[in-house]
Design a protein around this motif. Sequence first.
Motif, PDB file in Angstrom:
ATOM      1  N   ALA A 101      46.590  39.083  42.096  1.00 15.17           N
ATOM      2  CA  ALA A 101      47.276  39.616  43.273  1.00 15.17           C
ATOM      3  C   ALA A 101      48.308  38.615  43.761  1.00 15.17           C
ATOM      4  N   ARG A 102      49.565  39.032  43.798  1.00 16.72           N
ATOM      5  CA  ARG A 102      50.626  38.199  44.373  1.00 16.72           C
ATOM      6  C   ARG A 102      50.808  38.687  45.807  1.00 16.72           C
ATOM      7  N   GLN A 115      51.566  42.627  45.093  1.00 13.18           N
ATOM      8  CA  GLN A 115      51.843  43.072  43.731  1.00 13.18           C
ATOM      9  C   GLN A 115      50.538  42.876  42.975  1.00 13.18           C
ATOM     10  N   LEU A 116      49.996  43.955  42.434  1.00 17.91           N
ATOM     11  CA  LEU A 116      48.687  43.914  41.788  1.00 17.91           C
ATOM     12  C   LEU A 116      48.821  44.091  40.287  1.00 17.91           C
ATOM     13  N   ARG A 117      48.222  43.163  39.564  1.00 16.41           N
ATOM     14  CA  ARG A 117      48.162  43.230  38.103  1.00 16.41           C
ATOM     15  C   ARG A 117      46.692  43.262  37.703  1.00 16.41           C
ATOM     16  N   ASP A 119      44.313  43.011  34.384  1.00 14.00           N
ATOM     17  CA  ASP A 119      44.329  42.576  32.981  1.00 14.00           C
ATOM     18  C   ASP A 119      45.754  42.292  32.505  1.00 14.00           C
ATOM     19  N   GLY A 120      46.555  41.707  33.407  1.00 10.48           N
ATOM     20  CA  GLY A 120      47.908  41.289  33.055  1.00 10.48           C
ATOM     21  C   GLY A 120      48.967  42.369  33.137  1.00 10.48           C
ATOM     22  N   VAL A 121      48.597  43.593  33.519  1.00 15.31           N
ATOM     23  CA  VAL A 121      49.548  44.707  33.576  1.00 15.31           C
ATOM     24  C   VAL A 121      49.718  45.157  35.025  1.00 15.31           C
ATOM     25  N   ASP A 122      50.985  45.268  35.463  1.00 19.71           N
ATOM     26  CA  ASP A 122      51.277  45.738  36.812  1.00 19.71           C
ATOM     27  C   ASP A 122      50.793  47.183  36.955  1.00 19.71           C
ATOM     28  N   VAL A 123      49.980  47.456  37.994  1.00 18.90           N
ATOM     29  CA  VAL A 123      49.431  48.805  38.155  1.00 18.90           C
ATOM     30  C   VAL A 123      50.529  49.826  38.414  1.00 18.90           C
ATOM     31  N   GLY A 124      51.592  49.426  39.118  1.00 14.14           N
ATOM     32  CA  GLY A 124      52.703  50.338  39.372  1.00 14.14           C
ATOM     33  C   GLY A 124      53.356  50.800  38.089  1.00 14.14           C
ATOM     34  N   ARG A 125      53.560  49.881  37.174  1.00 12.42           N
ATOM     35  CA  ARG A 125      54.158  50.228  35.878  1.00 12.42           C
ATOM     36  C   ARG A 125      53.311  51.279  35.163  1.00 12.42           C
TER      37      ARG A 125
END
Length: 149
Positions: A101-102, A115-117, A119-125
């Motif tokens: 979490a940034r 900004q939540l990732r 397992d290394g992947v941005d959830v928004g993406r």
Amino acid sequence: MSGSLARFLFAGSVAVVLAAASCTPGLPPAPEQGDACRVTNVVDGDTVDMTCATEGRFRARLTGYDTPESYQPGCREEAELARRATDRLRQLVRNAARVDARLGGIDRYDRRLVQLRLDGVDVGRTLIAEGLAVRYSGGSRIDWCARLT
């Protein structure tokens, strides 16, 4: 050895081990801020409750994307897509081995911007790629009902 001296020596040993681990090739880097956070509840597709070691408990508005409103949706289609986005975010959180979490500022609803990732992947993406969200960086939100009907 006194209790104070023992605590001092132990704390010093831990600091040396952590410093060595962060500088030694082949070992993972020292934990970052986000490593001490976890999602405790998914409110909707872009809002979660979190607990972070440095911040305590708070509600977070996930940044970089927008999902339809689940609270007072404007139409049946918006309500359905909001449910799907919420369910998908719950699934992503549940299956994640790592949460990063940034932490950012505070929005007008007193939510922490994050900004939540997972397992290394941005959830928004992920949600955007799956058609459950759109890119969003602030300002006017889209009319989900106009988009969906």
